[in-house]
Design a protein around this motif. Structure first.
Motif, PDB file in Angstrom:
ATOM      1  N   LYS A   1      79.117   3.821  -6.853  1.00  0.00           N
ATOM      2  CA  LYS A   1      79.339   2.296  -6.930  1.00  0.00           C
ATOM      3  C   LYS A   1      79.329   1.412  -6.186  1.00  0.00           C
ATOM      4  CE  LYS A   1      80.031   3.627 -11.582  1.00  0.00           C
ATOM      5  NZ  LYS A   1      82.074   4.184 -13.058  1.00  0.00           N
ATOM      6  N   PRO A   2      79.146   1.076  -5.402  1.00  0.00           N
ATOM      7  CA  PRO A   2      79.097   0.085  -4.234  1.00  0.00           C
ATOM      8  C   PRO A   2      80.879  -0.465  -4.822  1.00  0.00           C
ATOM      9  CG  PRO A   2      77.616  -1.063  -5.404  1.00  0.00           C
ATOM     10  CD  PRO A   2      78.409   0.199  -6.621  1.00  0.00           C
ATOM     11  N   VAL A   3      81.494  -0.346  -3.446  1.00  0.00           N
ATOM     12  CA  VAL A   3      83.078  -0.828  -3.221  1.00  0.00           C
ATOM     13  C   VAL A   3      82.914  -2.485  -3.474  1.00  0.00           C
ATOM     14  CG1 VAL A   3      84.976  -1.436  -1.622  1.00  0.00           C
ATOM     15  CG2 VAL A   3      84.195   1.318  -2.042  1.00  0.00           C
ATOM     16  N   PRO A   4      83.429  -3.415  -3.690  1.00  0.00           N
ATOM     17  CA  PRO A   4      83.143  -4.545  -3.874  1.00  0.00           C
ATOM     18  C   PRO A   4      83.075  -6.006  -3.032  1.00  0.00           C
ATOM     19  CG  PRO A   4      84.927  -4.437  -5.162  1.00  0.00           C
ATOM     20  CD  PRO A   4      83.977  -3.355  -4.580  1.00  0.00           C
ATOM     21  N   PHE A   5      83.471  -5.110  -1.587  1.00  0.00           N
ATOM     22  CA  PHE A   5      83.875  -5.570  -0.105  1.00  0.00           C
ATOM     23  C   PHE A   5      83.124  -4.966   0.908  1.00  0.00           C
ATOM     24  CE2 PHE A   5      87.432  -7.378  -3.185  1.00  0.00           C
ATOM     25  CZ  PHE A   5      87.440  -8.999  -2.775  1.00  0.00           C
ATOM     26  N   CYS A   6      82.124  -5.574   1.712  1.00  0.00           N
ATOM     27  CA  CYS A   6      82.091  -4.947   2.880  1.00  0.00           C
ATOM     28  C   CYS A   6      82.486  -5.359   4.485  1.00  0.00           C
ATOM     29  CB  CYS A   6      80.518  -4.855   3.286  1.00  0.00           C
ATOM     30  SG  CYS A   6      80.150  -6.727   3.353  1.00  0.00           S
ATOM     31  N   LEU A   7      82.796  -4.691   5.166  1.00  0.00           N
ATOM     32  CA  LEU A   7      83.061  -4.506   6.734  1.00  0.00           C
ATOM     33  C   LEU A   7      82.364  -5.086   7.549  1.00  0.00           C
ATOM     34  CD1 LEU A   7      85.957  -5.457   7.738  1.00  0.00           C
ATOM     35  CD2 LEU A   7      85.182  -2.963   9.289  1.00  0.00           C
ATOM     36  N   ALA A   8      82.221  -6.476   7.957  1.00  0.00           N
ATOM     37  CA  ALA A   8      81.724  -7.174   8.618  1.00  0.00           C
ATOM     38  C   ALA A   8      81.382  -7.180  10.191  1.00  0.00           C
ATOM     39  CB  ALA A   8      80.597  -8.723   8.043  1.00  0.00           C
ATOM     40  N   ARG A   9      80.717  -6.454  10.916  1.00  0.00           N
ATOM     41  CA  ARG A   9      80.963  -5.938  12.587  1.00  0.00           C
ATOM     42  C   ARG A   9      80.616  -6.545  13.448  1.00  0.00           C
ATOM     43  NH1 ARG A   9      79.732  -0.573  10.989  1.00  0.00           N
ATOM     44  NH2 ARG A   9      78.267  -1.320  10.148  1.00  0.00           N
ATOM     45  N   ILE A  10      81.248  -7.218  13.502  1.00  0.00           N
ATOM     46  CA  ILE A  10      80.593  -8.862  14.392  1.00  0.00           C
ATOM     47  C   ILE A  10      80.596  -9.156  15.542  1.00  0.00           C
ATOM     48  CG2 ILE A  10      80.809 -11.576  15.095  1.00  0.00           C
ATOM     49  CD1 ILE A  10      82.372 -11.715  11.557  1.00  0.00           C
ATOM     50  N   PRO A  11      79.459  -9.011  16.646  1.00  0.00           N
ATOM     51  CA  PRO A  11      79.802  -8.906  17.609  1.00  0.00           C
ATOM     52  C   PRO A  11      80.374  -9.645  18.150  1.00  0.00           C
ATOM     53  CG  PRO A  11      76.860  -8.115  17.042  1.00  0.00           C
ATOM     54  CD  PRO A  11      77.992  -8.523  15.892  1.00  0.00           C
ATOM     55  N   GLN A  12      80.800  -9.383  19.702  1.00  0.00           N
ATOM     56  CA  GLN A  12      81.969  -9.752  20.637  1.00  0.00           C
ATOM     57  C   GLN A  12      81.417 -10.313  22.219  1.00  0.00           C
ATOM     58  OE1 GLN A  12      84.672 -11.509  19.063  1.00  0.00           O
ATOM     59  NE2 GLN A  12      83.278 -10.553  17.451  1.00  0.00           N
ATOM     60  N   GLY A  13      81.356 -11.536  22.247  1.00  0.00           N
ATOM     61  CA  GLY A  13      80.693 -12.238  23.667  1.00  0.00           C
ATOM     62  C   GLY A  13      79.082 -11.791  24.106  1.00  0.00           C
TER      63      GLY A  13
ATOM     64  N   ARG B   1      75.799  -5.423  19.991  1.00  0.00           N
ATOM     65  CA  ARG B   1      76.284  -3.944  18.641  1.00  0.00           C
ATOM     66  C   ARG B   1      77.907  -4.499  18.495  1.00  0.00           C
ATOM     67  NH1 ARG B   1      76.607   0.441  23.649  1.00  0.00           N
ATOM     68  NH2 ARG B   1      77.882  -1.132  24.307  1.00  0.00           N
ATOM     69  N   GLY B   2      77.409  -4.502  16.335  1.00  0.00           N
ATOM     70  CA  GLY B   2      78.495  -5.027  16.872  1.00  0.00           C
ATOM     71  C   GLY B   2      79.786  -3.866  16.050  1.00  0.00           C
ATOM     72  N   ASN B   3      78.969  -2.084  16.337  1.00  0.00           N
ATOM     73  CA  ASN B   3      80.257  -1.692  16.321  1.00  0.00           C
ATOM     74  C   ASN B   3      81.487  -1.758  16.803  1.00  0.00           C
ATOM     75  OD1 ASN B   3      77.074  -0.048  17.145  1.00  0.00           O
ATOM     76  ND2 ASN B   3      77.770   1.178  15.222  1.00  0.00           N
ATOM     77  N   LEU B   4      82.552  -1.712  15.600  1.00  0.00           N
ATOM     78  CA  LEU B   4      83.701  -1.304  15.971  1.00  0.00           C
ATOM     79  C   LEU B   4      83.794  -0.777  17.448  1.00  0.00           C
ATOM     80  CD1 LEU B   4      85.774  -1.488  12.428  1.00  0.00           C
ATOM     81  CD2 LEU B   4      85.007  -3.304  13.894  1.00  0.00           C
ATOM     82  N   ALA B   5      83.372  -0.136  17.674  1.00  0.00           N
ATOM     83  CA  ALA B   5      84.038   1.582  18.921  1.00  0.00           C
ATOM     84  C   ALA B   5      84.176   0.847  19.994  1.00  0.00           C
ATOM     85  CB  ALA B   5      82.857   2.850  18.531  1.00  0.00           C
ATOM     86  N   VAL B   6      82.808  -0.485  19.725  1.00  0.00           N
ATOM     87  CA  VAL B   6      81.925  -0.998  21.711  1.00  0.00           C
ATOM     88  C   VAL B   6      83.483  -2.275  21.428  1.00  0.00           C
ATOM     89  CG1 VAL B   6      81.206   0.569  21.987  1.00  0.00           C
ATOM     90  CG2 VAL B   6      80.163  -1.654  20.236  1.00  0.00           C
ATOM     91  N   GLY B   7      84.176  -2.299  20.515  1.00  0.00           N
ATOM     92  CA  GLY B   7      85.006  -3.912  20.328  1.00  0.00           C
ATOM     93  C   GLY B   7      83.676  -5.442  19.665  1.00  0.00           C
ATOM     94  N   GLY B   8      83.636  -4.556  18.215  1.00  0.00           N
ATOM     95  CA  GLY B   8      83.117  -5.621  17.553  1.00  0.00           C
ATOM     96  C   GLY B   8      84.382  -6.106  16.662  1.00  0.00           C
ATOM     97  N   LYS B   9      84.259  -6.871  15.769  1.00  0.00           N
ATOM     98  CA  LYS B   9      85.323  -7.595  15.576  1.00  0.00           C
ATOM     99  C   LYS B   9      85.158  -7.075  13.996  1.00  0.00           C
ATOM    100  CE  LYS B   9      87.820 -12.110  14.146  1.00  0.00           C
ATOM    101  NZ  LYS B   9      88.124 -13.302  14.172  1.00  0.00           N
ATOM    102  N   GLY B  10      85.988  -6.681  13.071  1.00  0.00           N
ATOM    103  CA  GLY B  10      85.255  -6.048  11.867  1.00  0.00           C
ATOM    104  C   GLY B  10      86.669  -7.392  10.827  1.00  0.00           C
ATOM    105  N   VAL B  11      85.737  -8.246   9.804  1.00  0.00           N
ATOM    106  CA  VAL B  11      85.814  -8.621   9.275  1.00  0.00           C
ATOM    107  C   VAL B  11      85.070  -8.518   7.783  1.00  0.00           C
ATOM    108  CG1 VAL B  11      85.744 -11.293   8.831  1.00  0.00           C
ATOM    109  CG2 VAL B  11      85.378 -10.898  10.916  1.00  0.00           C
ATOM    110  N   ALA B  12      86.504  -8.560   6.923  1.00  0.00           N
ATOM    111  CA  ALA B  12      85.611  -7.433   5.332  1.00  0.00           C
ATOM    112  C   ALA B  12      85.416  -8.868   4.463  1.00  0.00           C
ATOM    113  CB  ALA B  12      87.657  -7.152   4.866  1.00  0.00           C
ATOM    114  N   GLN B  13      84.646  -8.954   3.883  1.00  0.00           N
ATOM    115  CA  GLN B  13      84.070 -10.307   2.837  1.00  0.00           C
ATOM    116  C   GLN B  13      83.419 -10.226   1.800  1.00  0.00           C
ATOM    117  OE1 GLN B  13      81.564 -11.737   5.754  1.00  0.00           O
ATOM    118  NE2 GLN B  13      79.596 -10.589   5.453  1.00  0.00           N
TER     119      GLN B  13
END
Length: 313
Positions: free
Chosen positions: A217-229, A233-245
């Motif tokens: 079953k899906p969790v009703p919210f996801c984490l959008a990992r948004i590339p910066q600058g 890459r949006g990965n949090l490990a390389v500095g992406g910003k995590g925005v739940a939606q």
């Protein structure tokens, strides 16, 4: 019940964001006993069963000394109420061997999540090939010429190694083809290694979404990992910003289609990576983002996971 977590060293946890820690905290809150070991602490000898040098721990609530060890002993894996495999990638030879030991423990009566065979059967980048209706233009090959033809067709592409994690080794090549030959040589090592190539998806600017599926079953919210600058890459490990939606309609469609299929194969927890409306990866080894989603939305992802774990055993 006693829950054994097979994980990286406890001392390495960053508990403010660690998903395994969130699982442990919720399990302890419900009265379950938390036990931990590392993959290298698994062992088997003829005439016996799969065992582990296991540490029983209590979570303290103190962020600096977040657990205390109450006991340490060699225990049979089958004697735990549940075993949660949470070793982080990479999926290397040692991870592979650990799944075989855990599968032997299953034959002896252990209940392991995610199921060891399912971990081996779903390499995180290649697992999407089973679901072409949800993915963008994709090529998997060792052939440098095939990659160049794919670039000529799609102009703007992403190249990545099959064993990468956290955004490691990902390259973007635009229409000018700048340095495409050198990137191919780096990734495929003169044809010795297979590469995944995908058409660049402009929707990455809105985030590489981690869609969690628990017990099908899906969790009703996801984490959008948004590339910066200037980073692609949006990965949090390389500095992406995590925005739940909240999940989009296409997120729901993908998760609802894949969830029951993957759950039936023994994958209690799956992390689907989605850019726009295209599925890009199926993460099964150690999906994360529990705490980020809970902190930003109030939806208790760890509680949903422990509910599913309790129901599965």
């Amino acid at each position: 019940m006693e829950i054994l977590f097979v994980s990286d060293p406890l001392e390495s946890f960053k508990i403010y964001k660690d998903t395994t820690f969130a699982m442990m905290r919720e399990a302890q809150r419900r009265g379950h006993t938390i036990v931990a070991c590392e993959p290298q602490q698994l062992l088997w000898q003829r005439g016996g069963v799969v065992q582990a040098q296991a540490r029983a721990i209590t979570l303290t609530g103190d962020p600096k000394t977040w657990f205390t060890e109450t006991a340490s002993s060699v225990r049979a894996i089958k004697d735990f109420g549940a075993v949660v495999m949470r070793k982080d990638p990479p999926f290397d030879s040692e991870f592979f061997y650990a799944t075989h030991l855990l599968e032997q423990a299953e034959r002896e009566g252990a209940k392991v999540f995610n199921k060891p065979r399912a971990l081996r059967d779903h390499p995180e980048k290649l697992a999407i090939l089973e679901f072409p209706q949800f993915i963008g233009p994709t090529l998997v090959t060792r052939d440098a010429d095939a990659i160049k033809r794919f670039h000529a067709e799609h102009q703007d592409i992403i190249l990545k190694p099959l064993d990468g994690m956290g955004g490691m080794g990902i390259f973007r090549v635009k229409a000018d083809g700048l340095n495409l030959g050198g990137i191919i040589e780096t990734l495929n090592k003169d044809g010795a290694q297979t590469v995944m190539v995908q058409k660049f998806l402009p929707a990455i600017t809105e985030g590489d979404k981690r869609v969690l599926v628990i017990g099908g079953k899906p969790v009703p919210f996801c984490l959008a990992r948004i590339p910066q600058g200037s980073e692609v890459r949006g990965n949090l490990a390389v500095g992406g910003k995590g925005v739940a939606q909240p999940l989009s309609d296409s997120d729901w469609a993908i998760a609802n289609a894949l969830g029951p299929i993957l759950a039936a194969r023994g994958l209690l927890l799956v992390g689907l990576d989605v850019i726009g409306d295209s599925l890009t990866e199926i993460n099964v080894t150690s999906p994360t983002c529990f705490q980020e989603i809970t902190d930003q939305t109030g939806f208790d992802v760890a509680a949903m996971f422990v509910d599913a774990l309790e129901a599965a055993v």
